[in-house]
Design an enzyme around this catalytic site. Structure first.
Site: not given
Length: 453
Positions: A24, A13, A348, A372, A143, A11
């Site tokens: 990534k 890269g 609702h 709050y 390959g 990892a």
């Protein structure tokens, strides 16, 4: 005796093609860094020891890779000199004497335990190196795996392949398993006499065969071996992950009316006979019990929906939301860190934050728990079978007793006893004919402005 195994996850890269400010492998698939998906696959294959080869964002990558039950040790690859060089960055871990060494990649998040187990079984059956391959209709650029009499004789790169070899559709995924007792010797023999001056892990096939070793290959589904190098590939991986998980859930008894529009997180749990309508998004930490109904366009994260409860449409459940059996959160409602008792209803246009609502209570349209004060969050407690009239504001901390009634439009700042009626609004006044005067005055002002224009 069970064979021991070390997984070496590469990892390190640079993630250049991802065009990102972070590695990534930190990019999420189903709400979880892709590196964590790889570690989970390794753990599912019965491997509890991982050597993580890191480079960019090393600390963040190591943290993201951490999952319960897996012992992870990180190794820094200071220079990027090829896959063979990357594996040897974990030399210290490899030298501990494991029976098997499994090499995989941190940017292949769709891999599952099946091919990993098959590769390990190949080692148990006497191979020194086992390569994981995949069949594809688009082999160009990969390959090719060349097999004779059941053994892998070469991995032929596209540029070196003959016309006949280019017709081979079994391709190298890059993943492989190595005999742990021979791994360091084999890896140390990899040279860099090539155009790029790099050390290629694929050279192990030729090296092992030259020493009289046995090399074989096992197959994996093509999609599971998909690597992620670009945002476009990330989208493909996300799409397949979602398709796979939706299919698993539907087979387990979950109904999805339009499954292609439902998005799940890596840890989403949905019980049998639950119904999921179109365009529902689950973030991490969502648990939906059997028989629950999630209506269209709802978003659920870090929340629990009990048996027979109903959510939506257009509802949002945030972390800490806990809906009791048969309760309801309807359209355009938001619940954050709020518990609803059995049969409670928030139908609702309501915000419930940092609140406890007792069984059987009804919360009218437009009600807000004012939790709050600009600095601290406070709790609202509503007892059982209470009725909160529409457009009420409950200013926390405040408690509404069992069976209490709150008149519509009230602002409640003081605790309300059980079975009491609370009103917190201005008295209505009616001034007969006043509307006519106000209208005439407004029209006169409008006419005056128009005359000046």
């Amino acid at each position: 005796m069970e064979r021991t195994c070390l997984a070496v996850i590469l990892a390190a890269g640079d993630s250049t093609r991802m065009k990102s400010s972070k590695s990534k492998v930190l990019h999420p698939v189903a709400g979880r860094p892709m590196i964590a998906h790889v570690v989970e696959a390794v753990a599912s294959a019965g491997i509890s020891s991982v050597a993580l080869v890191v480079g960019r964002d090393a600390e963040d990558v190591a943290k993201a890779a951490s999952i319960a039950g897996v012992d992870i040790e990180s190794f820094l690859q200071k220079e990027r000199l090829g896959t063979g060089h990357a594996v040897l960055a974990a030399r210290e871990a490899i030298a501990k004497g494991y029976d098997d060494i499994l090499v995989t990649y941190g940017d292949v998040p769709l891999q599952t335990d099946g091919p990993l187990k098959a590769a390990r079984q190949g080692l148990a059956d006497g191979s020194d190196v086992v390569v994981i391959g995949f069949h594809t209709d688009r082999p160009t650029g990969y390959g090719r795996l060349l097999v004779k009499d059941g053994e892998l004789i070469a991995i032929r790169e596209e540029k070196d392949a003959t016309d006949a070899e280019r017709t081979v559709t079994w391709c190298n995924s890059g993943l492989m398993a190595i005999n742990g007792r021979k791994a360091l010797d084999l890896l140390s023999r990899i040279g860099n006499a090539n155009a790029k001056g790099e050390f290629y892990l694929t050279d192990l096939v030729e090296i092992a065969r030259s020493l009289g070793g046995r090399v074989t290959a096992v197959d994996a589904p093509e999609i599971e071996m998909t690597g992620c190098n670009t945002r476009a590939e990330l989208a493909v991986i996300e799409r397949f992950w979602q398709e796979r998980r939706r299919h698993q859930m539907m087979l387990s008894g979950v109904t999805m009316i339009a499954p292609e529009t439902v998005f799940l997180a890596y840890d989403t749990v949905i019980g049998q006979d639950a119904l999921i309508e179109p365009n529902v998004v689950f973030g991490p930490g969502a648990v939906i019990d059997s028989g629950a109904v999630i209506h269209a366009f709802s978003h659920i994260e870090g929340a629990h929906v009990s048996q027979g409860a109903t959510v939506g449409p257009f509802a949002r459940l945030r972390p800490g939301a806990d809906l009791g059996t048969g309760s309801k959160v309807g359209n355009f409602c938001e619940v954050k860190n709020g518990r609803l008792g059995e049969g409670a209803k928030v139908n609702h246009l309501t915000y419930i934050g940092d609140a406890v609502i007792g069984a059987g209570s009804n919360i009218g349209a437009g009600t807000i728990t004012c939790n709050y004060d600009g600095v601290n969050k406070s709790e609202t407690v509503i007892g059982e079978n209470a009725f909160i009239g529409s457009n009420s504001s409950l200013v926390a901390p405040v408690t509404i007793g069992d069976g209490a009634y709150i008149a519509s439009g009230s602002v409640i700042t003081v605790n309300v006893p059980a079975d009491a009626l609370a009103l917190g609004r201005a008295r209505q006044e009616i001034k007969t004919g006043r509307a006519t005067l106000l209208r005439e005055r407004a029209l006169a002002i409008k006419a005056a402005k128009k005359a000046k224009a």
